[in-house]
Design a protein around this motif. Structure first.
Motif, PDB file in Angstrom:
ATOM      1  N   ALA A   9      46.973 -51.558  15.466  1.00  0.00           N
ATOM      2  CA  ALA A   9      47.459 -50.737  14.315  1.00  0.00           C
ATOM      3  C   ALA A   9      48.928 -51.063  14.027  1.00  0.00           C
ATOM      4  O   ALA A   9      49.341 -51.078  12.803  1.00  0.00           O
ATOM      5  N   ILE A  10      49.610 -51.395  15.146  1.00  0.00           N
ATOM      6  CA  ILE A  10      51.200 -51.712  14.805  1.00  0.00           C
ATOM      7  C   ILE A  10      51.158 -52.999  13.965  1.00  0.00           C
ATOM      8  O   ILE A  10      52.020 -53.365  13.124  1.00  0.00           O
ATOM      9  N   THR A  11      50.405 -54.117  14.378  1.00  0.00           N
ATOM     10  CA  THR A  11      50.178 -55.379  13.628  1.00  0.00           C
ATOM     11  C   THR A  11      49.853 -55.036  12.131  1.00  0.00           C
ATOM     12  O   THR A  11      50.601 -55.611  11.343  1.00  0.00           O
ATOM     13  N   ALA A  12      48.761 -54.167  12.014  1.00  0.00           N
ATOM     14  CA  ALA A  12      48.643 -53.918  10.445  1.00  0.00           C
ATOM     15  C   ALA A  12      49.462 -53.220   9.578  1.00  0.00           C
ATOM     16  O   ALA A  12      49.858 -53.736   8.651  1.00  0.00           O
ATOM     17  N   PHE A  13      50.391 -52.238  10.536  1.00  0.00           N
ATOM     18  CA  PHE A  13      51.500 -51.806   9.770  1.00  0.00           C
ATOM     19  C   PHE A  13      52.604 -52.522   9.584  1.00  0.00           C
ATOM     20  O   PHE A  13      53.244 -52.271   8.384  1.00  0.00           O
ATOM     21  N   ILE A  14      53.083 -53.410  10.314  1.00  0.00           N
ATOM     22  CA  ILE A  14      54.052 -54.588   9.938  1.00  0.00           C
ATOM     23  C   ILE A  14      53.645 -55.390   9.063  1.00  0.00           C
ATOM     24  O   ILE A  14      54.271 -55.706   8.112  1.00  0.00           O
ATOM     25  N   ILE A  15      52.476 -55.979   8.963  1.00  0.00           N
ATOM     26  CA  ILE A  15      52.033 -56.967   7.762  1.00  0.00           C
ATOM     27  C   ILE A  15      52.090 -56.114   6.508  1.00  0.00           C
ATOM     28  O   ILE A  15      52.583 -56.763   5.507  1.00  0.00           O
TER      29      ILE A  15
END
Length: 120
Positions: A9-15
């Motif tokens: 979820a954090i990775t998707a948000f950052i992307i």
């Protein structure tokens, strides 16, 4: 399992954040679009009325349109446009370089010539 989901979820948000912030709209260099066809025609008519068309490439199709903020360096026919967003129309000669034809200033809402800036 929850930790992997959190990392995902954090990775998707950052992307998504990086992609949305990197989107660059360059409205200052909009040229040769159909939405400015009338603006180029109006500017060409003004050039012809003033007799300045002898140095410009024949026709309004070669004109370039840009958005700018009007200031006192332009010959505004109506001073109320100072500080407002307007359109500039420039013409080129047969070698496709900017010539002495004045830069024509056009109201973006009404497609009317509101001034000019003398060419080089």
């Amino acid at each position: 399992m929850k930790l992997k989901f959190l990392y995902l979820a954090i990775t998707a948000f950052i992307i998504l954040l990086v992609v949305s912030c990197s989107y660059n709209q360059d409205v200052g260099n909009i040229t040769d679009t159909d939405s400015y066809e009338k603006v180029r025609e109006v500017a060409w008519e003004f050039i012809e009325e003033k007799g300045w068309n002898d140095t410009a490439k024949e026709g309004w199709q070669s004109a370039k349109v840009k958005k700018i903020i009007a200031d006192n360096s332009y010959e505004l026919l109506d001073k109320t446009y100072e500080g407002k967003e307007i359109l500039t129309v420039s013409f080129k000669d047969k070698e496709n370089v900017v010539v002495g034809t004045p830069l024509i200033l056009v109201d973006p809402d009404f497609n009317e010539v509101i001034g000019y800036m003398a060419g080089e």
